[in-house]
Motif scaffolding. Sequence first.
Motif, PDB file in Angstrom:
ATOM      1  N   ARG A 212       0.845  -1.195   0.000  1.00  0.00           N
ATOM      2  CA  ARG A 212       0.000   0.000   0.000  1.00  0.00           C
ATOM      3  C   ARG A 212       0.877   1.241   0.000  1.00  0.00           C
ATOM      4  NH1 ARG A 212      -4.051   0.739   3.878  1.00  0.00           N
ATOM      5  NH2 ARG A 212      -3.479   2.884   4.216  1.00  0.00           N
ATOM      6  N   PHE A 213       0.426   2.244  -0.713  1.00  0.00           N
ATOM      7  CA  PHE A 213       1.111   3.527  -0.719  1.00  0.00           C
ATOM      8  C   PHE A 213       0.294   4.494   0.115  1.00  0.00           C
ATOM      9  CE2 PHE A 213       2.983   1.618  -4.434  1.00  0.00           C
ATOM     10  CZ  PHE A 213       4.288   2.059  -4.379  1.00  0.00           C
ATOM     11  N   GLN A 214       1.006   5.277   0.946  1.00  0.00           N
ATOM     12  CA  GLN A 214       0.342   6.273   1.778  1.00  0.00           C
ATOM     13  C   GLN A 214       1.254   7.477   1.926  1.00  0.00           C
ATOM     14  OE1 GLN A 214      -0.248   3.887   5.288  1.00  0.00           O
ATOM     15  NE2 GLN A 214       1.571   4.729   6.288  1.00  0.00           N
ATOM     16  N   THR A 215       0.637   8.624   2.240  1.00  0.00           N
ATOM     17  CA  THR A 215       1.425   9.822   2.468  1.00  0.00           C
ATOM     18  C   THR A 215       2.120   9.716   3.822  1.00  0.00           C
ATOM     19  OG1 THR A 215      -0.481  10.962   3.422  1.00  0.00           O
ATOM     20  CG2 THR A 215      -0.089  11.289   1.062  1.00  0.00           C
ATOM     21  N   MET A 216       3.290  10.323   3.929  1.00  0.00           N
ATOM     22  CA  MET A 216       4.018  10.358   5.192  1.00  0.00           C
ATOM     23  C   MET A 216       3.778  11.690   5.912  1.00  0.00           C
ATOM     24  SD  MET A 216       7.616   8.776   3.782  1.00  0.00           S
ATOM     25  CE  MET A 216       8.540   9.303   5.192  1.00  0.00           C
ATOM     26  N   GLU A 217       3.325  12.650   5.163  1.00  0.00           N
ATOM     27  CA  GLU A 217       3.081  13.999   5.672  1.00  0.00           C
ATOM     28  C   GLU A 217       1.926  14.574   4.871  1.00  0.00           C
ATOM     29  OE1 GLU A 217       6.293  16.355   2.890  1.00  0.00           O
ATOM     30  OE2 GLU A 217       7.063  15.148   4.555  1.00  0.00           O
ATOM     31  N   ALA A 218       1.384  15.676   5.329  1.00  0.00           N
ATOM     32  CA  ALA A 218       0.314  16.335   4.578  1.00  0.00           C
ATOM     33  C   ALA A 218       0.879  16.822   3.244  1.00  0.00           C
ATOM     34  CB  ALA A 218      -0.246  17.501   5.372  1.00  0.00           C
ATOM     35  N   VAL A 219       0.105  16.641   2.173  1.00  0.00           N
ATOM     36  CA  VAL A 219       0.492  17.146   0.858  1.00  0.00           C
ATOM     37  C   VAL A 219      -0.650  17.990   0.309  1.00  0.00           C
ATOM     38  CG1 VAL A 219       2.070  15.240   0.315  1.00  0.00           C
ATOM     39  CG2 VAL A 219      -0.312  15.072  -0.351  1.00  0.00           C
ATOM     40  N   GLU A 220      -0.294  18.934  -0.529  1.00  0.00           N
ATOM     41  CA  GLU A 220      -1.298  19.813  -1.127  1.00  0.00           C
ATOM     42  C   GLU A 220      -1.700  19.303  -2.501  1.00  0.00           C
ATOM     43  OE1 GLU A 220       0.093  23.843  -1.167  1.00  0.00           O
ATOM     44  OE2 GLU A 220       0.498  23.844   0.996  1.00  0.00           O
ATOM     45  N   ALA A 221      -2.898  19.664  -2.912  1.00  0.00           N
ATOM     46  CA  ALA A 221      -3.364  19.311  -4.255  1.00  0.00           C
ATOM     47  C   ALA A 221      -2.348  19.808  -5.271  1.00  0.00           C
ATOM     48  CB  ALA A 221      -4.729  19.941  -4.516  1.00  0.00           C
ATOM     49  N   GLY A 222      -1.987  18.945  -6.212  1.00  0.00           N
ATOM     50  CA  GLY A 222      -1.027  19.300  -7.246  1.00  0.00           C
ATOM     51  C   GLY A 222       0.404  18.923  -6.926  1.00  0.00           C
ATOM     52  N   ASP A 223       0.707  18.611  -5.643  1.00  0.00           N
ATOM     53  CA  ASP A 223       2.065  18.193  -5.280  1.00  0.00           C
ATOM     54  C   ASP A 223       2.383  16.852  -5.923  1.00  0.00           C
ATOM     55  OD1 ASP A 223       2.409  20.407  -3.656  1.00  0.00           O
ATOM     56  OD2 ASP A 223       2.317  19.292  -1.763  1.00  0.00           O
ATOM     57  N   GLU A 224       3.632  16.696  -6.381  1.00  0.00           N
ATOM     58  CA  GLU A 224       4.049  15.387  -6.874  1.00  0.00           C
ATOM     59  C   GLU A 224       4.289  14.475  -5.679  1.00  0.00           C
ATOM     60  OE1 GLU A 224       6.871  13.028 -10.074  1.00  0.00           O
ATOM     61  OE2 GLU A 224       7.090  15.206  -9.894  1.00  0.00           O
ATOM     62  N   LEU A 225       3.907  13.218  -5.839  1.00  0.00           N
ATOM     63  CA  LEU A 225       4.031  12.213  -4.780  1.00  0.00           C
ATOM     64  C   LEU A 225       5.275  11.375  -5.040  1.00  0.00           C
ATOM     65  CD1 LEU A 225       0.274  11.182  -4.842  1.00  0.00           C
ATOM     66  CD2 LEU A 225       1.392  12.745  -3.224  1.00  0.00           C
ATOM     67  N   PHE A 226       6.109  11.206  -3.996  1.00  0.00           N
ATOM     68  CA  PHE A 226       7.381  10.506  -4.126  1.00  0.00           C
ATOM     69  C   PHE A 226       7.542   9.454  -3.047  1.00  0.00           C
ATOM     70  CE2 PHE A 226       8.338  14.805  -5.746  1.00  0.00           C
ATOM     71  CZ  PHE A 226       8.892  14.512  -6.981  1.00  0.00           C
ATOM     72  N   ILE A 227       8.277   8.384  -3.394  1.00  0.00           N
ATOM     73  CA  ILE A 227       8.760   7.423  -2.404  1.00  0.00           C
ATOM     74  C   ILE A 227      10.277   7.353  -2.542  1.00  0.00           C
ATOM     75  CG2 ILE A 227       6.656   6.020  -2.314  1.00  0.00           C
ATOM     76  CD1 ILE A 227       8.114   3.965  -4.122  1.00  0.00           C
ATOM     77  N   ASP A 228      10.958   6.821  -1.538  1.00  0.00           N
ATOM     78  CA  ASP A 228      12.392   6.584  -1.615  1.00  0.00           C
ATOM     79  C   ASP A 228      12.558   5.143  -2.082  1.00  0.00           C
ATOM     80  OD1 ASP A 228      15.097   6.069  -1.220  1.00  0.00           O
ATOM     81  OD2 ASP A 228      15.188   7.194   0.668  1.00  0.00           O
ATOM     82  N   TYR A 229      13.090   4.953  -3.279  1.00  0.00           N
ATOM     83  CA  TYR A 229      13.228   3.600  -3.812  1.00  0.00           C
ATOM     84  C   TYR A 229      14.167   2.749  -2.965  1.00  0.00           C
ATOM     85  CZ  TYR A 229      11.011   5.045  -8.254  1.00  0.00           C
ATOM     86  OH  TYR A 229      10.163   5.492  -9.231  1.00  0.00           O
ATOM     87  N   SER A 230      15.166   3.344  -2.327  1.00  0.00           N
ATOM     88  CA  SER A 230      16.111   2.604  -1.467  1.00  0.00           C
ATOM     89  C   SER A 230      16.576   1.307  -2.126  1.00  0.00           C
ATOM     90  CB  SER A 230      15.496   2.315  -0.097  1.00  0.00           C
ATOM     91  OG  SER A 230      15.346   3.492   0.633  1.00  0.00           O
TER      92      SER A 230
END
Length: 184
Positions: free
Chosen positions: A106-124
């Motif tokens: 599952r993907f989830q936000t780690m912090e609040a994000v605003e509409a239009g923000d690009e969503l990122f994960i750390d591929y590690s």
Amino acid sequence: MKPNKRTSSTPFIRVGPSGVHGLGAFATRDLPAEAFLGLYEGRRYTKQEVAAKTWDDQLTYLFTLTTGETIDGAKGGNATRHLNHSCEPNCEAVEEFDEAGEMVLRFQTMEAVEAGDELFIDYSLTADDGSPPSKYPCHCGSPGCRGTMLAPVEAAAEKDGPATPAEAAPAVSDPRRPLSDLPW
């Protein structure tokens, strides 16, 4: 091969051009921390199927789970496959078991994000073949950019193996890395 399930909805993700890499995933509205974005979906392969498959040098959307299964988001996937890498991500991938006992991502936000923000994960990423970090360049541009999509050295040293799959941190594969670069 397991039968194809219906792809889950990702109403909080819009796919569009990214300033980091190709296409990216963007928030369709303001989202709080820990907001569910969707499950990473696609064709599942066992380790044996991955090893037996002939891959070409195209962009891929592979994500390997700690159970050893690999999910190919290019085959039956959804918008979650477009989350790009950042060394300072605003989202995370979390492994868990569903009601049927199958591991899901599952993907989830780690912090609040605003509409239009690009969503990122750390591929590690991990380079099991000893490849240098320069083989996996990062272009996220964040202030804390490591310059590589490989896991930080301290994080890689901690990956001695979880006690159980339920305690496992997600094993992340770059979903757009050419398959010839994969360690298996």
